[in-house]
Design a protein around this motif. Structure first.
Motif, mmCIF file in Angstrom:
data_model
loop_
_atom_site.group_PDB
_atom_site.id
_atom_site.type_symbol
_atom_site.label_atom_id
_atom_site.label_comp_id
_atom_site.label_asym_id
_atom_site.label_seq_id
_atom_site.Cartn_x
_atom_site.Cartn_y
_atom_site.Cartn_z
ATOM 1 N N ALA A 26 4.702 6.933 2.067
ATOM 2 C CA ALA A 26 5.183 5.704 2.716
ATOM 3 C C ALA A 26 4.768 4.478 1.915
ATOM 4 N N SER A 27 5.524 3.411 2.119
ATOM 5 C CA SER A 27 5.182 2.109 1.542
ATOM 6 C C SER A 27 4.915 1.141 2.687
ATOM 7 N N LEU A 28 3.737 0.553 2.678
ATOM 8 C CA LEU A 28 3.375 -0.454 3.679
ATOM 9 C C LEU A 28 3.358 -1.812 2.983
ATOM 10 N N ARG A 29 4.086 -2.775 3.559
ATOM 11 C CA ARG A 29 4.222 -4.082 2.916
ATOM 12 C C ARG A 29 3.964 -5.176 3.934
ATOM 13 N N LEU A 30 3.202 -6.186 3.531
ATOM 14 C CA LEU A 30 2.944 -7.343 4.384
ATOM 15 C C LEU A 30 3.953 -8.429 4.036
ATOM 16 N N GLY B 136 3.246 -1.488 21.673
ATOM 17 C CA GLY B 136 2.911 -0.153 22.165
ATOM 18 C C GLY B 136 3.008 0.891 21.082
ATOM 19 N N CYS B 137 2.548 0.524 19.888
ATOM 20 C CA CYS B 137 2.754 1.361 18.707
ATOM 21 C C CYS B 137 1.459 1.435 17.892
ATOM 22 N N THR B 138 1.226 2.580 17.253
ATOM 23 C CA THR B 138 0.068 2.750 16.371
ATOM 24 C C THR B 138 0.529 3.330 15.040
ATOM 25 N N VAL B 139 0.027 2.745 13.944
ATOM 26 C CA VAL B 139 0.308 3.257 12.605
ATOM 27 C C VAL B 139 -0.952 3.954 12.093
ATOM 28 N N PHE B 140 -0.835 5.263 11.814
ATOM 29 C CA PHE B 140 -1.953 6.048 11.294
ATOM 30 C C PHE B 140 -1.788 6.173 9.778
ATOM 31 N N ILE B 141 -2.767 5.651 9.042
ATOM 32 C CA ILE B 141 -2.728 5.646 7.572
ATOM 33 C C ILE B 141 -3.636 6.751 7.050
ATOM 34 N N SER B 142 -3.149 7.521 6.067
ATOM 35 C CA SER B 142 -3.980 8.540 5.427
ATOM 36 C C SER B 142 -3.595 8.651 3.956
ATOM 37 N N ASN B 143 -4.468 9.320 3.181
ATOM 38 C CA ASN B 143 -4.240 9.529 1.744
ATOM 39 C C ASN B 143 -3.962 8.229 0.996
ATOM 40 N N ALA B 144 -4.617 7.157 1.417
ATOM 41 C CA ALA B 144 -4.495 5.883 0.707
ATOM 42 C C ALA B 144 -5.659 5.750 -0.270
ATOM 43 N N PRO B 145 -5.437 5.242 -1.480
ATOM 44 C CA PRO B 145 -6.569 4.968 -2.362
ATOM 45 C C PRO B 145 -7.550 4.038 -1.637
ATOM 46 N N LEU C 231 0.839 -1.199 0.000
ATOM 47 C CA LEU C 231 0.000 0.000 0.000
ATOM 48 C C LEU C 231 0.869 1.242 0.000
ATOM 49 N N SER C 232 0.591 2.160 -0.926
ATOM 50 C CA SER C 232 1.243 3.464 -0.936
ATOM 51 C C SER C 232 0.305 4.475 -0.294
ATOM 52 N N CYS C 233 0.808 5.255 0.653
ATOM 53 C CA CYS C 233 -0.044 6.178 1.394
ATOM 54 C C CYS C 233 0.833 7.151 2.168
ATOM 55 N N ALA C 234 0.205 7.991 2.979
ATOM 56 C CA ALA C 234 0.921 8.771 3.990
ATOM 57 C C ALA C 234 0.771 8.026 5.310
ATOM 58 N N ALA C 235 1.804 8.034 6.150
ATOM 59 C CA ALA C 235 1.733 7.253 7.391
ATOM 60 C C ALA C 235 2.460 7.975 8.521
ATOM 61 N N THR C 236 1.882 7.826 9.700
ATOM 62 C CA THR C 236 2.535 8.301 10.923
ATOM 63 C C THR C 236 2.613 7.128 11.889
ATOM 64 N N VAL C 237 3.816 6.873 12.423
ATOM 65 C CA VAL C 237 4.017 5.772 13.369
ATOM 66 C C VAL C 237 4.350 6.375 14.731
ATOM 67 N N GLU C 238 3.561 6.017 15.737
ATOM 68 C CA GLU C 238 3.761 6.561 17.085
ATOM 69 C C GLU C 238 3.955 5.443 18.093
ATOM 70 N N TRP C 239 4.965 5.590 18.939
ATOM 71 C CA TRP C 239 5.163 4.685 20.071
ATOM 72 C C TRP C 239 4.751 5.434 21.336
ATOM 73 N N MET C 240 3.945 4.787 22.161
ATOM 74 C CA MET C 240 3.416 5.454 23.350
ATOM 75 C C MET C 240 3.631 4.600 24.587
ATOM 76 N N THR C 241 3.717 5.275 25.721
ATOM 77 C CA THR C 241 3.793 4.571 26.999
ATOM 78 C C THR C 241 2.396 4.143 27.419
#
Length: 637
Positions: free
Chosen positions: A32-36, A83-92, A8-18
């Motif tokens: 960003a490129s997201l690959r399985l 403890g991480c979240t990937v926020f995906i945006s602007n993906a087809p 998947l090609s998109c915009a992505a933000t990766v956040e690590w939180m306590t």
């Protein structure tokens, strides 16, 4: 932008939180490129990377997927163990659906494997002692067997909802993430097989970055294909527009005039450029836009199209045609034409402008008709579309005047050439009915009623009585025949909601539905209303895009080329149509449009872009017959 089931090609933000919710690390990637992928132990990971950022691999276990805004190309995946979240945006949106579906299906298979005698999970010690070199490979595509297995898992849990209530779910089910049913069930926007070969060629050209124009007769799936194109492009840089508000609503966009920011286009090009630059939001949209989609291009006049192209170049500071924006134009010039001042308009249609040829790389014509299945009726409509009425066609349409198409209390909808005529008929018929009135007022976004009135087919105020003739305004259940344009009659009210019996004898309690449109700054506006409208009469203009299963018309007040064709092509079949006063003089096509299509088809043949389908006659007569028709229309004009 390349994407697939495991990529998947998109915009992505990766956040690590306590555990307390404070962010310890954050990566923001515009592209960003997201690959399985799987490692040497067959464990599945999601890899997030970009040209400037090294790959981050996150194990796909114990995840939650939030997909409420998936239709806008947005989603988030929470990796609980990391403890991480990937926020995906602007993906087809289409590709995002496939990507999330693949995660669900593959994880479903992995969980099944973990219950077998040879567990797939290994201890850290076993992995270290295995001696295997670290290696990652892309996961295999989803198979039919995978889908069936996933569907079976869902059907065992519930038959009415995608997943059981959260309190009743086991811990392992909580980690599933994507709600199963919506991720893999076939739908118009996610199933590739729903496109026929000619539609697929258009979609491929769009994804290849070509500037295209595609056309086709009524009912060939132009708007349907546009929705697929919109869903296959990144939302943040794709601007779906249309020349009319109702058409814009159909594809989830805004009007071309609202997007362009130049009003009705009156004034010089210089003044319009200044006007667009003075509005920061308008200039920002122009510069951000990479893909401009215009539906119903036939109703955009040539002078406005030329000014639009000049404004695009000026605001974007780019001398390429349309400032380097990819153009995707759709419409049928043989249907409703632009509304222009006939005394001034030298260039009535877009194709008559000098910038048309510069802007358009490829042209396509859709040939396969989906609205009608009766080949006799399709043949009649194809002839009327080009203004050709034979004695046989005239006699066949005159015969329909004697047809009884009413049944079970459902009367035929009268199509009118003027909107005021349809309103007058509906109000008069409603007053004649006895019984109590029920009023349904739309719930609109704040201060947006006037815009929603223009851009949605749903009325701001709907007044009904038992016995009211109504039309369904949304696809509710295609398999049950509850589709946009289906005709029915109100038989009763149940807890304040109208119960409608349709022509196919199905009954439906009409509950509130939503219509979404975009305003000038790109934010979504919403109208909530019962999906019905009075249907004793309807205007030809507002009927575009509808399929009516019980319709009559009088063509004596036709005043534009193509209007008779638009009206006739709304009917589902000859058996559900009644023409009260057919006269061949009410049917004509604009000669300049006929000439354009003649050149258009010749160009397609020369370039061998797509097959033309069946010719009007044999090849030797084709050019001559079209010339005769054009000359006839010129004499009439």
């Amino acid at each position: 932008m390349e994407s697939g089931e495991s990529f998947l090609s998109c915009a992505a933000t990766v956040e690590w939180m306590t555990a307390q919710g404070s962010v310890t690390r954050k990566i923001t990637l515009k592209t960003a490129s997201l690959r399985l992928i799987r490692n040497e132990f067959r464990e599945m990971f999601m890899e997030v990377s970009s040209e400037k950022q090294a790959a981050t691999r996150l194990a796909l276990k114990g995840i939650n997927v939030f997909k409420k805004f998936m239709a806008e190309g947005k989603a988030s995946i929470k990796f609980q163990e990391a403890g991480c979240t990937v926020f995906i945006s602007n993906a087809p949106p289409t590709n995002l659906v496939y990507f999330l579906r693949t995660i669900f299906v593959k994880m479903t298979g992995d969980r099944e494997q973990s219950t077998n005698k040879t567990p797939s999970k290994q201890t850290v010690r076993a992995k270290l002692l295995s001696g295997k070199a670290q290696a990652f490979e892309e996961i295999s595509p989803v198979t039919v067997a995978d889908l069936c297995n996933a569907k079976n898992k869902i059907s065992k849990s519930t038959t009415t909802t995608p997943s059981p209530p959260a309190k009743k779910r086991k811990q392992e089910d909580v980690a599933r993430g994507p709600a199963p049913k919506k991720l893999y069930s076939p739908s118009p926007l996610t199933t590739a097989s729903t496109l026929n070969p000619e539609q697929k060629r258009v979609l491929e050209a769009c994804l290849g970055g070509k500037n295209i124009f595609f056309t086709g007769s009524a009912g060939t799936g132009k708007s349907y294909l546009l929705k697929r194109i919109v869903a296959a492009l990144p939302p943040d840089v794709t601007m779906p527009t249309a020349s009319t508000g109702v058409a814009a609503c159909h594809i989830g966009g805004t009007t071309l005039h609202a997007f362009a920011g130049i009003g009705d286009g009156s004034g010089t090009v210089e003044k319009l450029c200044e006007k667009a630059l003075k509005l920061p939001l308008v200039a920002q949209k122009w510069r951000k836009c990479k893909h401009l989609i215009i539906d119903e291009i036939s109703m955009v006049d040539g002078a406005y199209f030329e000014k639009l192209e000049a404004v695009a170049r000026h605001v974007r500071r780019n001398d390429k045609p349309f400032g380097g924006i990819q153009l995707i134009l759709c419409g049928d010039f043989l249907q409703l034409p632009p509304v222009v001042d006939k005394t001034k308009a030298a260039k009535k249609f877009c194709f008559q402008t000098s910038c048309w040829e510069k802007c358009i790389d490829l042209c396509f014509e859709l040939k396969e008709v989906h609205r009608q299945t009766d080949q006799e009726f399709i043949s009649i409509l194809n002839s009327i579309r080009i203004g050709r009425v034979t004695k046989e066609i005239s006699e066949r349409l005159v015969q329909t005047a004697r047809q009884k198409i009413e049944s079970d209390g459902i009367l035929a909808t009268r199509l009118c050439s003027h909107t005021n005529d349809s309103k007058m008929i509906n109000n008069s018929k409603l007053r004649d009915l006895e019984g109590e009135e029920k009023v349904y007022s739309a719930q609109d976004s704040d201060s947006a009623t006037s815009l929603l009135d223009m851009q949605t087919i749903a009325p701001a105020k709907l007044v009904l009585k038992v016995g009211a003739q109504v039309m369904l305004l949304k696809n509710i259940n295609v398999n049950a025949g509850l589709v946009n344009g289906a005709r029915g009659v109100v038989v009763k009210f149940d807890e304040g909601l109208p119960v409608v019996r349709f022509k196919n004898k199905k009954e439906y309690t009409a509950k509130t539905e939503r219509w979404y449109v975009k305003n000038a700054n790109g934010s979504l506006l919403c109208r909530r209303q019962v999906p019905l409208n009075l249907a004793w009469a309807f205007s030809i203009h507002k009927s575009q895009g509808l399929t009516l299963d019980c319709v009559e018309m009088s063509l004596s007040k036709i005043f534009e080329a193509g209007q008779a064709y638009v009206a006739l092509s709304r009917a589902q079949s000859l058996n559900t149509l009644r023409v009260l006063d057919f006269d061949s003089r009410h049917v004509w096509a604009d000669p300049s449009v006929l000439e354009f299509y003649q050149k258009f088809r010749r160009r397609l043949q020369q370039m061998e872009i797509i097959p033309l389908g069946r010719p009007l006659s044999d090849k030797t007569n084709r050019k001559g017959k079209l010339r005769d028709i054009i000359e006839k229309q010129l004499r009439r004009k």
